[in-house]
Design a protein around this motif. Structure first.
Motif, PDB file in Angstrom:
ATOM      1  N   UNK A 296     -61.408 -10.582  65.270  1.00 30.55           N
ATOM      2  CA  UNK A 296     -60.077 -10.606  65.868  1.00 30.55           C
ATOM      3  C   UNK A 296     -59.561 -12.036  66.005  1.00 30.55           C
ATOM      4  N   UNK A 297     -58.248 -12.173  65.867  1.00 33.25           N
ATOM      5  CA  UNK A 297     -57.621 -13.486  66.019  1.00 33.25           C
ATOM      6  C   UNK A 297     -57.667 -13.958  67.471  1.00 33.25           C
ATOM      7  N   UNK A 298     -57.235 -13.104  68.390  1.00 35.49           N
ATOM      8  CA  UNK A 298     -57.207 -13.455  69.807  1.00 35.49           C
ATOM      9  C   UNK A 298     -57.854 -12.322  70.608  1.00 35.49           C
ATOM     10  N   UNK A 299     -59.191 -12.324  70.683  1.00 33.87           N
ATOM     11  CA  UNK A 299     -59.855 -11.235  71.413  1.00 33.87           C
ATOM     12  C   UNK A 299     -59.566 -11.290  72.915  1.00 33.87           C
ATOM     13  N   UNK A 300     -59.545 -10.146  73.522  1.00 35.31           N
ATOM     14  CA  UNK A 300     -59.365 -10.031  74.961  1.00 35.31           C
ATOM     15  C   UNK A 300     -60.529 -10.744  75.654  1.00 35.31           C
ATOM     16  N   UNK A 301     -60.262 -11.663  76.598  1.00 35.60           N
ATOM     17  CA  UNK A 301     -61.341 -12.416  77.261  1.00 35.60           C
ATOM     18  C   UNK A 301     -62.382 -11.532  77.954  1.00 35.60           C
ATOM     19  N   UNK A 302     -61.953 -10.444  78.574  1.00 36.76           N
ATOM     20  CA  UNK A 302     -62.896  -9.541  79.245  1.00 36.76           C
ATOM     21  C   UNK A 302     -63.805  -8.854  78.225  1.00 36.76           C
ATOM     22  N   UNK A 303     -63.222  -8.447  77.108  1.00 33.15           N
ATOM     23  CA  UNK A 303     -64.022  -7.806  76.060  1.00 33.15           C
ATOM     24  C   UNK A 303     -64.985  -8.806  75.425  1.00 33.15           C
ATOM     25  N   UNK A 304     -64.538 -10.035  75.282  1.00 35.99           N
ATOM     26  CA  UNK A 304     -65.391 -11.077  74.717  1.00 35.99           C
ATOM     27  C   UNK A 304     -66.578 -11.358  75.646  1.00 35.99           C
ATOM     28  N   UNK A 305     -66.322 -11.401  76.939  1.00 36.31           N
ATOM     29  CA  UNK A 305     -67.392 -11.602  77.916  1.00 36.31           C
ATOM     30  C   UNK A 305     -68.408 -10.460  77.832  1.00 36.31           C
ATOM     31  N   UNK A 306     -67.915  -9.225  77.736  1.00 29.78           N
ATOM     32  CA  UNK A 306     -68.816  -8.072  77.621  1.00 29.78           C
ATOM     33  C   UNK A 306     -69.634  -8.153  76.325  1.00 29.78           C
ATOM     34  N   UNK A 307     -68.991  -8.567  75.262  1.00 30.22           N
ATOM     35  CA  UNK A 307     -69.696  -8.714  73.985  1.00 30.22           C
ATOM     36  C   UNK A 307     -70.862  -9.692  74.113  1.00 30.22           C
ATOM     37  N   UNK A 308     -70.607 -10.855  74.700  1.00 29.53           N
ATOM     38  CA  UNK A 308     -71.620 -11.906  74.805  1.00 29.53           C
ATOM     39  C   UNK A 308     -72.739 -11.535  75.776  1.00 29.53           C
ATOM     40  N   UNK A 309     -72.368 -11.014  76.940  1.00 28.30           N
ATOM     41  CA  UNK A 309     -73.357 -10.745  77.986  1.00 28.30           C
ATOM     42  C   UNK A 309     -74.049  -9.396  77.857  1.00 28.30           C
ATOM     43  N   UNK A 310     -73.462  -8.490  77.123  1.00 28.63           N
ATOM     44  CA  UNK A 310     -74.012  -7.135  77.096  1.00 28.63           C
ATOM     45  C   UNK A 310     -74.269  -6.630  75.665  1.00 28.63           C
ATOM     46  N   UNK A 311     -73.212  -6.376  74.931  1.00 25.61           N
ATOM     47  CA  UNK A 311     -73.351  -5.725  73.622  1.00 25.61           C
ATOM     48  C   UNK A 311     -74.234  -6.520  72.652  1.00 25.61           C
ATOM     49  N   UNK A 312     -73.977  -7.813  72.532  1.00 25.98           N
ATOM     50  CA  UNK A 312     -74.792  -8.652  71.648  1.00 25.98           C
ATOM     51  C   UNK A 312     -76.239  -8.697  72.125  1.00 25.98           C
ATOM     52  N   UNK A 313     -76.431  -8.829  73.435  1.00 28.88           N
ATOM     53  CA  UNK A 313     -77.793  -8.909  73.988  1.00 28.88           C
ATOM     54  C   UNK A 313     -78.581  -7.633  73.702  1.00 28.88           C
ATOM     55  N   UNK A 314     -77.926  -6.485  73.815  1.00 33.45           N
ATOM     56  CA  UNK A 314     -78.592  -5.212  73.516  1.00 33.45           C
ATOM     57  C   UNK A 314     -79.089  -5.212  72.075  1.00 33.45           C
ATOM     58  N   UNK A 315     -78.301  -5.791  71.183  1.00 33.34           N
ATOM     59  CA  UNK A 315     -78.681  -5.836  69.769  1.00 33.34           C
ATOM     60  C   UNK A 315     -79.814  -6.832  69.497  1.00 33.34           C
TER      61      UNK A 315
END
Length: 142
Positions: free
Chosen positions: A85-104
Motif C-alpha cells: 500500500x502507498x499510505x497504509x493505515x497507521x493502526x493496521x501497520x502497528x498490528x502488522x508489525x506487532x502481531x501478524x508478522x510476529x505470528x508468521x
C-alpha cells in the motif's frame, strides 16, 4: 483490511550468550526453569516502502542478582518487509508489525533461539510457554 506485505530478508542481527564461567553454567542448568523469556519488538522505516522489524528475545534469571554468576541469552532477529500500500493505515501497520508478522516469523525465531541455547550447554531446554501475539497486541491497546 489487512496490509499486504512481503518478507524480503530475515536474519539474526545480534546474538549474545554470556556464561561467565563453568560454575555459572552449572548453576544456570540447575535453575533454567526459573528463567524468564522477554520479547521486545521495534521497527524503523526504510526507503521504498520497506520496514525493518527487530524482534528481540531475552532469556535470563530475574531472581539471581549476582551479575558475576549470571548466565544471559539475548538475540535480535531482523526482518525486512515491503509494504504494497502507498499510505497504509497507521493502526493496521502497528498490528502488522506487532502481531501478524510476529505470528508468521516467531516459530523460526524460537527454533533458532532454542538451538543456540542447546549448543550453549542446555541440551534439554524447552521454552515453557508460547507467545500469544494477538493477546499481547490487544493488551497493548487497552
Amino acid at each position: 483490511m489487512t496490509i499486504k506485505y512481503k518478507i524480503l530478508l530475515d536474519y539474526i542481527k545480534d546474538l549474545s550468550v554470556e556464561t561467565p564461567n563453568a560454575e555459572s553454567l552449572i548453576n544456570a542448568r540447575e535453575y533454567i526453569s526459573k528463567y524468564s523469556l522477554m520479547i521486545d519488538i521495534t521497527s524503523k522505516a526504510l526507503k521504498r516502502k520497506m520496514i525493518e522489524v527487530y524482534t528481540k528475545l531475552i532469556y535470563e534469571d530475574k531472581i539471581n542478582k549476582n551479575k558475576s554468576k549470571k548466565t544471559h541469552f539475548e538475540m535480535i532477529y531482523a526482518t525486512i518487509i515491503s509494504i504494497e500500500e502507498e499510505k497504509p493505515n497507521p493502526k493496521e501497520l502497528k498490528k502488522l508489525i506487532l502481531c501478524d508478522l510476529q505470528i508468521e516469523i516467531y516459530p523460526k525465531i524460537e527454533k533458532s533461539f532454542v538451538e543456540i541455547l542447546k549448543l550453549s550447554g542446555f541440551s534439554d531446554l524447552q521454552l515453557k510457554s508460547k507467545i500469544d501475539f494477538n493477546k499481547l497486541y490487544n493488551k497493548n491497546l487497552s
